[in-house]
Design an enzyme around this catalytic site. Sequence first.
Site, mmCIF file in Angstrom:
data_model
loop_
_atom_site.group_PDB
_atom_site.id
_atom_site.type_symbol
_atom_site.label_atom_id
_atom_site.label_comp_id
_atom_site.label_asym_id
_atom_site.label_seq_id
_atom_site.Cartn_x
_atom_site.Cartn_y
_atom_site.Cartn_z
ATOM 1 N N HIS A 1 1.213 -1.270 -0.164
ATOM 2 C CA HIS A 1 -0.303 0.250 -0.063
ATOM 3 C C HIS A 1 0.771 1.002 0.135
ATOM 4 O O HIS A 1 2.058 1.109 -0.141
ATOM 5 C CB HIS A 1 -0.719 -0.123 1.150
ATOM 6 N N LYS B 1 8.267 -3.211 -7.751
ATOM 7 C CA LYS B 1 8.376 -3.003 -9.182
ATOM 8 C C LYS B 1 8.729 -4.163 -10.203
ATOM 9 O O LYS B 1 8.368 -3.578 -10.590
ATOM 10 C CB LYS B 1 9.692 -1.895 -9.407
ATOM 11 N N CYS C 1 4.163 0.723 6.485
ATOM 12 C CA CYS C 1 4.721 -0.738 6.600
ATOM 13 C C CYS C 1 5.200 -1.690 6.198
ATOM 14 O O CYS C 1 6.028 -1.089 7.707
ATOM 15 C CB CYS C 1 3.766 -0.432 4.823
ATOM 16 N N LYS D 1 6.390 13.067 -1.481
ATOM 17 C CA LYS D 1 6.220 11.883 -0.670
ATOM 18 C C LYS D 1 8.423 11.188 -0.015
ATOM 19 O O LYS D 1 9.023 11.061 -1.181
ATOM 20 C CB LYS D 1 6.006 10.795 -1.060
ATOM 21 N N HIS E 1 15.369 3.797 4.107
ATOM 22 C CA HIS E 1 15.315 2.785 2.617
ATOM 23 C C HIS E 1 15.807 1.666 4.631
ATOM 24 O O HIS E 1 15.490 0.138 4.241
ATOM 25 C CB HIS E 1 15.661 2.156 1.516
ATOM 26 N N THR F 1 2.103 4.602 -4.349
ATOM 27 C CA THR F 1 2.953 5.034 -5.151
ATOM 28 C C THR F 1 4.340 4.390 -5.424
ATOM 29 O O THR F 1 4.673 3.819 -3.266
ATOM 30 C CB THR F 1 3.805 6.028 -5.165
ATOM 31 N N ARG F 2 5.467 3.146 -5.919
ATOM 32 C CA ARG F 2 6.506 3.515 -5.728
ATOM 33 C C ARG F 2 7.015 3.621 -6.970
ATOM 34 O O ARG F 2 6.957 3.707 -8.465
ATOM 35 C CB ARG F 2 6.033 1.684 -6.014
#
Length: 375
Positions: A44, A344, A311, A262, A266, A47-48
């Site tokens: 969710h 991706k 997430c 956004k 990472h 966007t990625r």
Amino acid sequence: MHYDVIVIGAGSVGMAAGYYLAKSGKNVLLIDAFDPPHQSGSHHGETRIIRYAYGEGAEYVPLVLEAKQLWEDLAEASDKKIFMQTGVLNVGKPDSDFIRSTISSANDYALPLEVMEAEAIQQRWPGLTIPEYFTGCFEPTSGVLACEEAIKAYRELAERHGATLLPNSKVSDIEVKEHEVTVKTAEVTCQANALIVSAGAWSNEVLERLDLELPLTPVRKTFAWFDADEEQYNHQLFPAFSFDTDAGMYYGFPSINQAGLKLGRHDGGESIDPNQSIQPFGEKLEDQTDLTQFLHQYFPNVHELNYGKTCMYTQTPDEKFIIDLHPSYSHVAIAAGFSGHGFKFSSAVGKALSDLLISGKANVDLSPFAINRFN
């Protein structure tokens, strides 16, 4: 009921696999503990990023180029907007592994990539402040995937081709025989010729029923949207981005539909039990301060937090994926451990799993993602 293939975990990879199997004529059952797309896993957040000159290693490039074509096919088949070509700017020290691998993979595969000095980056995108010793790698053909729209598209197409989805159903038992598997939930008991396990953070919970334990660690992650000047940061002017800094690896997106810039980090994060509720964004002090410290250094005109979300990543020790057949069962395929950079690729991974079970061979080289590397 008997199926050709049962898929446990119908998120990004599982839903894609279900579609390609059903499209090939297989009778498919997709089982998910939630109702995808949902807010409880790793897919969710709207966007990625998709980039092709891959800083994590050239072995990913054939897989992501296959994914690129499949995302285009999905957009055409579903009539949904899946991809937005914003370009992606990767920034870091020129001698960092990430930047060097980005440049070398672009050279190896003849991918368009513009290598820029800090001054040129700031002239092109005035909303950035870049240390003079940093290098930028701008990939104009890459951009942003609409992750939840993609899963909706795969779900609709899979069901249109005859796949059955069993949402909000947790697997309670699995039995594997030489040429058959039996999967039980509270509602049903089903048999199939083959099985795919793509259960994200719950993968080991499923795989322990198949006498397999992989080095998978679920990790809590956060990301947030910040109020941003649309004249500088909207998606028609500003790219998606990744920054490899001394403080950590950060990634982000331009303002899309005026939602704001956004941003996420990472690396880092704490290991969690996916069966326990995850602390919401903001309950930890570092949720916001970590991101705002990055913004103050590199995006000085972006300050005000709009909202944040959490997430999960499911990490492997080397942060590479696991895409392979079960060591003991050639009719059980496994996809797990996508370590926060897998979405991706999910179209191509789903297709590869489908191909493995149909023909025994994937269209791309999966050897870098073999299970036996952990032996």
